[in-house]
Every structure is written in structure tokens, then in C-alpha cells.
Design a protein around this motif. Structure first.
Motif, mmCIF file in Angstrom:
data_model
loop_
_atom_site.group_PDB
_atom_site.id
_atom_site.type_symbol
_atom_site.label_atom_id
_atom_site.label_comp_id
_atom_site.label_asym_id
_atom_site.label_seq_id
_atom_site.Cartn_x
_atom_site.Cartn_y
_atom_site.Cartn_z
ATOM 1 N N ASN A 79 6.395 2.780 -4.960
ATOM 2 C CA ASN A 79 7.236 3.534 -4.036
ATOM 3 C C ASN A 79 6.553 4.778 -3.487
ATOM 4 O O ASN A 79 6.997 5.336 -2.490
ATOM 5 C CB ASN A 79 8.561 3.893 -4.720
ATOM 6 N N VAL A 80 5.465 5.190 -4.115
ATOM 7 C CA VAL A 80 4.654 6.280 -3.569
ATOM 8 C C VAL A 80 3.604 5.737 -2.602
ATOM 9 O O VAL A 80 3.375 6.299 -1.526
ATOM 10 C CB VAL A 80 3.964 7.063 -4.703
ATOM 11 N N ALA A 81 2.979 4.606 -2.953
ATOM 12 C CA ALA A 81 1.791 4.150 -2.231
ATOM 13 C C ALA A 81 2.054 3.100 -1.151
ATOM 14 O O ALA A 81 1.270 2.984 -0.212
ATOM 15 C CB ALA A 81 0.771 3.594 -3.233
ATOM 16 N N ALA A 82 3.118 2.309 -1.288
ATOM 17 C CA ALA A 82 3.352 1.225 -0.333
ATOM 18 C C ALA A 82 3.532 1.768 1.075
ATOM 19 O O ALA A 82 4.204 2.780 1.292
ATOM 20 C CB ALA A 82 4.573 0.409 -0.740
ATOM 21 N N GLY A 83 2.912 1.104 2.027
ATOM 22 C CA GLY A 83 2.996 1.519 3.417
ATOM 23 C C GLY A 83 2.120 2.694 3.770
ATOM 24 O O GLY A 83 2.209 3.233 4.876
ATOM 25 N N THR A 84 1.248 3.121 2.840
ATOM 26 C CA THR A 84 0.326 4.223 3.090
ATOM 27 C C THR A 84 -1.102 3.741 2.832
ATOM 28 O O THR A 84 -1.325 2.606 2.424
ATOM 29 C CB THR A 84 0.610 5.428 2.165
ATOM 30 N N ALA A 85 -2.055 4.624 3.034
ATOM 31 C CA ALA A 85 -3.460 4.294 2.776
ATOM 32 C C ALA A 85 -3.888 4.689 1.370
ATOM 33 O O ALA A 85 -5.072 4.589 1.035
ATOM 34 C CB ALA A 85 -4.350 5.000 3.799
ATOM 35 N N LEU A 86 -2.928 5.128 0.530
ATOM 36 C CA LEU A 86 -3.252 5.557 -0.831
ATOM 37 C C LEU A 86 -3.336 4.346 -1.757
ATOM 38 O O LEU A 86 -2.351 3.634 -1.929
ATOM 39 C CB LEU A 86 -2.186 6.520 -1.349
ATOM 40 N N PRO A 87 -4.494 4.105 -2.384
ATOM 41 C CA PRO A 87 -4.590 2.980 -3.319
ATOM 42 C C PRO A 87 -3.932 3.303 -4.659
ATOM 43 O O PRO A 87 -3.853 4.451 -5.069
ATOM 44 C CB PRO A 87 -6.104 2.784 -3.497
ATOM 45 N N LEU A 88 -3.490 2.234 -5.317
ATOM 46 C CA LEU A 88 -2.847 2.322 -6.617
ATOM 47 C C LEU A 88 -3.683 1.567 -7.636
ATOM 48 O O LEU A 88 -4.258 0.522 -7.328
ATOM 49 C CB LEU A 88 -1.447 1.702 -6.531
ATOM 50 N N ALA A 89 -3.761 2.097 -8.862
ATOM 51 C CA ALA A 89 -4.398 1.386 -9.968
ATOM 52 C C ALA A 89 -3.418 1.354 -11.128
ATOM 53 O O ALA A 89 -2.647 2.299 -11.325
ATOM 54 C CB ALA A 89 -5.702 2.070 -10.394
#
Length: 300
Positions: A79-89
Motif C-alpha cells: 500500500n506504500v509502493a504500489a503505483g509508484t516507482a519505489l521498489p519493495l523487498a
């Protein structure tokens, strides 16, 4: 500082797996710093405070977000990263770890999980699909699955249980709810076509499993641009108990009361039903679910 060094926020759930994996977060932070990364270690008293800390880190400027925990932490990260350019690990050390299982991320061994994370950060992130849920004027994202039937009722009970530990809570919660559960009358709109259905279970899946390994959509692909709509039409309690164990192997799909279909958009309406997404409470129906192809970047 090495050229490949990243600014990373590491969000830690110290209560993952009922606190039995509390060592994982500190070991992740230590390993990332030893590898030359700049690490902001985030751990708060509750999930809402942690969410605020994560959002503050994003605003301050980070290269990626690392979540340490189970599917609840995956939900936070999505919910923080979806739809943005921020990758998640993801460092999976929770109870269910369904998204991690679907992506082949290690779940049971801390050293293996840390090594996997370090190696994944040396590669470009992979784009996978995410699903956007509109409900009551709000928007929630999920990467795994949304439940809106008997499975959601079971999830709600399981989340309130403290015993037994681990994924077996879902089985105990299921058996308890089965005593009183009745099929639900739904209005379901799939890719613009509306129908009235009665069903025991309805889930909208992007990933293969829910509830710690229940393979509701065994053929689901997390990057195909489709959702997998899973429905179980009314069954007797005895018939349901016969079908249910097959969910763990994914062999339930041949049952005549089980329906799976691909779609891109689903609206689910029913009275008195609460939806869950990636194990987290979304809210009462109706919900509108739409696939967002490639909307989530993941280090895997």
C-alpha cells in the motif's frame, strides 16, 4: 560507500510469528549495513505508527522499502509502493507468508532469507501486478488475494485467536465457523457483466494461495495482467469438509461446485460481509477490484 549502495527503510514487525522470529529484523539491518547500504530501521508499537514511520521515510527519500514480517507487512509495503516507482523487498518471517511463497522467497531460515535479500538487491526489481480495491471512498492495494465470503469470516476469527500458533489457526477457525455458516447471496459484476449468485467462498486472487498455503488459485500468475476469480457454490457441511483438504494441494479445482475464471475487474456486493485483502481487514462490501498490471516493483 560502494556505487551499488542504497538508502533503505527496513520496516520490522517484531510480533511476526507471535514473536518467535524477533531476531530476523535486527539481523537484516546488520547485514544490510555490513553490505554498505544506508539503513533506516523502523519498528513501532503498532502497525499504524509503523505505517506513519514508513511514509515519513519515503518522503525523506529512500531507494527501496524492505518489510520484515508476514503478509500483514507485505500489505503495508504494497500500500506504500504500489503505483509508484519505489521498489519493495520482502523478508518473510510471518505466519502465512503467502506472497513470499508465490514468488519463491525463502520463509523458514533466517540466514537464507538474509542472503536472498542481499542478492536480490544487486539485480533490477521485477514488476508484478497489483490489485486496486475501491471501497467506501477509500483505495486499498493488494498483491496476493482478496477474500469476501466464508474465507473472510474465517480470517476475521483467526486474527482474533491467540492459539494455536501458526497457520493451523486458520483450520481451527474454519471448523468453528463451519458450524453456523450459510451460503451468501451476492451480486457480482465481472468485467461489466452482472449476475446474482449464492456462494460459500468468493476470492479475487493475484497470487496462488491464502491463509498460509491454501492454494485457491493454483494456476494464478502474478504478472499476467489478470485476476483469478474463485467461487465455491453452496455445499453441505459434509461435502465442504471433503473438498477443503484438497485446497492445500490445489486439486479442488475439478469439483463441480468450484469455479475459477480470469478477469480484469470484479465488483462484489452483499449484505453484512467484510472483505479482507492479504490477510488485512478492508471493510464491508461492496468492493470494486481492478488489476493494475506491473504496478508493483519487487526485489526478487
Amino acid at each position: 560507500m560502494p556505487v551499488s549502495a542504497l538508502r533503505l527503510a527496513v520496516a520490522i514487525n517484531p510480533h511476526a510469528s507471535f514473536g518467535r522470529r524477533a531476531d530476523v529484523g535486527p539481523r537484516v539491518v546488520e547485514a544490510l549495513r555490513a553490505a554498505g547500504h544506508t539503513v533506516f530501521s523502523l519498528h513501532e508499537a503498532n502497525i499504524e505508527l509503523l505505517r506513519l514511520s514508513v511514509q515519513e521515510s519515503v518522503l525523506a527519500g529512500i531507494d527501496a522499502l524492505v518489510v520484515v514480517g508476514g503478509d500483514g507487512m507485505v500489505s503495508l509495503g504494497t500500500n506504500v509502493a504500489a503505483g509508484t516507482a519505489l521498489p519493495l523487498a520482502i523478508v518473510a518471517c510471518g505466519t502465512g507468508n503467502d506472497l513470499a511463497r508465490g514468488l519463491g522467497i525463502p520463509t523458514g531460515n533466517t540466514a537464507e532469507s538474509v542472503q536472498y535479500l542481499l542478492e536480490s538487491l544487486t539485480r533490477p526489481p521485477r514488476a508484478i501486478d497489483a490489485a486496486r480495491v475501491c471501497h467506501g471512498g477509500l483505495t486499498t492495494w493488494f498483491a496476493g488475494a482478496l477474500s469476501a465470503g466464508f474465507d473472510a469470516v474465517v480470517n476475521e476469527r483467526a486474527n482474533l485467536m491467540t492459539r494455536p500458533k501458526g497457520a493451523s489457526r486458520y483450520i481451527f477457525a474454519l471448523l468453528r465457523e463451519l458450524l453456523t455458516f450459510r451460503p451468501i447471496a451476492y451480486r457480482v459484476t465481472v468485467d461489466g457483466v452482472t449476475s446474482e449468485v449464492r456462494a460459500m467462498l468468493i476470492s479475487v486472487a493475484n497470487n496462488v494461495s491464502i491463509g498460509g498455503g491454501m492454494r485457491i488459485a493454483p494456476e494464478a500468475k502474478i504478472d499476467d495482467g489478470f485476476l483469478d476469480l474463485f467461487q465455491v457454490k453452496p455445499l453441505s457441511r459434509l461435502a465442504f469438509l471433503r473438498v477443503f483438504p484438497k485446497v492445500f494441494s490445489g486439486t479442488h479445482t475439478g469439483h463441480p461446485r468450484v469455479e475459477l475464471r480470469l478477469c480484469r475487474s470484479v465488483r462484489i456486493e452483499a449484505e453484512g460481509v467484510v472483505a479482507y485483502a492479504d490477510g488485512e481487514r478492508v471493510g464491508a462490501l461492496p468492493v470494486q477490484v481492478d488489476i493494475a498490471p506491473g504496478a508493483l516493483l519487487l526485489y526478487v
